[in-house]
Design a protein around this motif. Sequence first.
Motif, PDB file in Angstrom:
ATOM      1  N   LEU A  73       0.537  -1.179  -0.142  1.00  0.00           N
ATOM      2  CA  LEU A  73      -0.159   0.010   0.034  1.00  0.00           C
ATOM      3  C   LEU A  73       1.281   1.371   0.199  1.00  0.00           C
ATOM      4  O   LEU A  73       0.672   2.665  -0.763  1.00  0.00           O
ATOM      5  CB  LEU A  73      -0.937   0.117   1.198  1.00  0.00           C
ATOM      6  N   TRP A  74       2.068   1.497   0.855  1.00  0.00           N
ATOM      7  CA  TRP A  74       2.585   2.731   0.823  1.00  0.00           C
ATOM      8  C   TRP A  74       3.335   3.212  -0.198  1.00  0.00           C
ATOM      9  O   TRP A  74       4.057   4.034  -0.970  1.00  0.00           O
ATOM     10  CB  TRP A  74       3.512   2.307   2.028  1.00  0.00           C
ATOM     11  N   ASN A  75       3.835   1.366  -1.318  1.00  0.00           N
ATOM     12  CA  ASN A  75       3.827   1.803  -2.289  1.00  0.00           C
ATOM     13  C   ASN A  75       3.912   2.004  -3.641  1.00  0.00           C
ATOM     14  O   ASN A  75       4.139   3.119  -4.748  1.00  0.00           O
ATOM     15  CB  ASN A  75       4.855   0.032  -2.820  1.00  0.00           C
ATOM     16  N   SER A  76       2.826   1.577  -3.547  1.00  0.00           N
ATOM     17  CA  SER A  76       1.515   2.717  -4.141  1.00  0.00           C
ATOM     18  C   SER A  76       1.303   3.737  -4.129  1.00  0.00           C
ATOM     19  O   SER A  76       0.935   4.682  -5.406  1.00  0.00           O
ATOM     20  CB  SER A  76      -0.167   1.554  -4.449  1.00  0.00           C
ATOM     21  N   VAL A  77       1.287   4.355  -3.041  1.00  0.00           N
ATOM     22  CA  VAL A  77       0.805   5.946  -2.128  1.00  0.00           C
ATOM     23  C   VAL A  77       2.191   6.332  -3.161  1.00  0.00           C
ATOM     24  O   VAL A  77       1.949   7.302  -3.720  1.00  0.00           O
ATOM     25  CB  VAL A  77       0.622   5.769  -0.895  1.00  0.00           C
ATOM     26  N   LEU A  78       3.321   6.327  -2.588  1.00  0.00           N
ATOM     27  CA  LEU A  78       4.544   6.725  -3.535  1.00  0.00           C
ATOM     28  C   LEU A  78       4.605   7.014  -4.474  1.00  0.00           C
ATOM     29  O   LEU A  78       5.026   7.707  -5.308  1.00  0.00           O
ATOM     30  CB  LEU A  78       5.467   6.180  -2.242  1.00  0.00           C
ATOM     31  N   VAL A  79       4.388   5.946  -5.197  1.00  0.00           N
ATOM     32  CA  VAL A  79       4.588   5.290  -6.859  1.00  0.00           C
ATOM     33  C   VAL A  79       3.538   6.362  -7.410  1.00  0.00           C
ATOM     34  O   VAL A  79       3.487   7.386  -8.403  1.00  0.00           O
ATOM     35  CB  VAL A  79       4.351   4.577  -6.965  1.00  0.00           C
ATOM     36  N   THR A  80       1.991   6.559  -6.782  1.00  0.00           N
ATOM     37  CA  THR A  80       0.817   7.299  -7.637  1.00  0.00           C
ATOM     38  C   THR A  80       1.505   8.531  -7.175  1.00  0.00           C
ATOM     39  O   THR A  80       1.609   9.112  -8.343  1.00  0.00           O
ATOM     40  CB  THR A  80      -0.609   6.981  -6.617  1.00  0.00           C
ATOM     41  N   VAL A  81       1.454   9.720  -5.946  1.00  0.00           N
ATOM     42  CA  VAL A  81       2.691  10.418  -5.710  1.00  0.00           C
ATOM     43  C   VAL A  81       3.323  11.049  -6.556  1.00  0.00           C
ATOM     44  O   VAL A  81       3.263  12.330  -7.160  1.00  0.00           O
ATOM     45  CB  VAL A  81       2.456  10.598  -4.149  1.00  0.00           C
ATOM     46  N   MET A  82       4.056  10.479  -6.561  1.00  0.00           N
ATOM     47  CA  MET A  82       5.442  10.700  -7.734  1.00  0.00           C
ATOM     48  C   MET A  82       5.142  11.265  -9.543  1.00  0.00           C
ATOM     49  O   MET A  82       5.680  12.167  -9.997  1.00  0.00           O
ATOM     50  CB  MET A  82       6.360   9.965  -7.386  1.00  0.00           C
ATOM     51  N   ALA A  83       4.696   9.888  -9.606  1.00  0.00           N
ATOM     52  CA  ALA A  83       3.776  10.310 -10.882  1.00  0.00           C
ATOM     53  C   ALA A  83       3.321  11.438 -11.128  1.00  0.00           C
ATOM     54  O   ALA A  83       3.216  11.947 -12.253  1.00  0.00           O
ATOM     55  CB  ALA A  83       3.632   8.392 -11.265  1.00  0.00           C
ATOM     56  N   LEU A  84       2.216  11.828 -10.481  1.00  0.00           N
ATOM     57  CA  LEU A  84       0.885  12.695 -10.086  1.00  0.00           C
ATOM     58  C   LEU A  84       2.208  13.918 -10.645  1.00  0.00           C
ATOM     59  O   LEU A  84       2.212  14.933 -11.258  1.00  0.00           O
ATOM     60  CB  LEU A  84      -0.199  12.858  -9.718  1.00  0.00           C
ATOM     61  N   ALA A  85       2.950  13.879  -9.733  1.00  0.00           N
ATOM     62  CA  ALA A  85       3.889  15.607  -9.238  1.00  0.00           C
ATOM     63  C   ALA A  85       4.535  15.569 -10.715  1.00  0.00           C
ATOM     64  O   ALA A  85       5.148  16.803 -10.952  1.00  0.00           O
ATOM     65  CB  ALA A  85       4.893  15.013  -8.303  1.00  0.00           C
TER      66      ALA A  85
END
Length: 294
Positions: A75-87
Amino acid sequence: MKKKKEMSAKSLYRLFVYVVLLALAISIIVPVAWVFMASVKENSEFYGNPWTLPKGFYFQNFIDAFETANMGQYLWNSVLVTVMALAMLLVVALPASYVLARYRFIGSKIINILFMGGLFINVNYIVVPIFLMFVDGDTFLRKIGFADGFFLNNLFVLALVYAATALPFTIYLLSGFFITIPRDYEEAAHVDGSGYFRTMIQIMMPMALPSIITVILFNFLSFWNEYIIAMTLLTGEAKTLPVGLMQLTQAQRAAANYGQLYAGLVIVMLPTLILYIMVQKKLTQGMSLGGLKG
């Protein structure tokens, strides 16, 4: 008589639309409700009637999914990847779409055509070439002293791939909105002494907020639920939720531990359901504002 026939035809058509929409709603709501209901059942309850209500709320399934199946880390990995990709996506797409929509320069038409062509490329078809390029890149890095490589099993690189593959759709949608904004706002800002960058940040982007929200929502759902690219590029211990869920499915299907499996499904679905419920009006509003003009 003619009016009565027209009214009856409209009523029948409206009834048909309602029946179809109701059927679609049931086909979506029932499986989702069943998954939520199954996630709080004890394992012994799955051997009876699958449609019976749970005897109680067995939250141990969620604890086991987080601790034993490592879904918390996924879950943490998905949150991190999604936030970085959106930024990364917004940092590149916002100025690019604004410039391509409002200014004409040498090569601007070709760049627009290339981005439009990117809309017709299915990302899943180019995963293997991306993977092979990253393998070659890591092989080269190991030869010059980087033992661990860089490109594979790297959440930042995965986020970068997500952002790059989402650029065509994002620029298409944002450019379509920027085109609809009258140039009077920019001219007034320039008269007041505002430069191009300040005009874009303080005038144009706040006006494009509905379209920006739409882009964020669509790409969030895409990045959060993406499976094939993450499975291909993350070959080590680091996993995102969809990949971790697939591994959990295979493991728990063999172990017949269904409660933990459905708890993992709920962990994946819940953030997207909550987000969609909260912003569905803004989503439809932003979509109605998009679209390129000729």
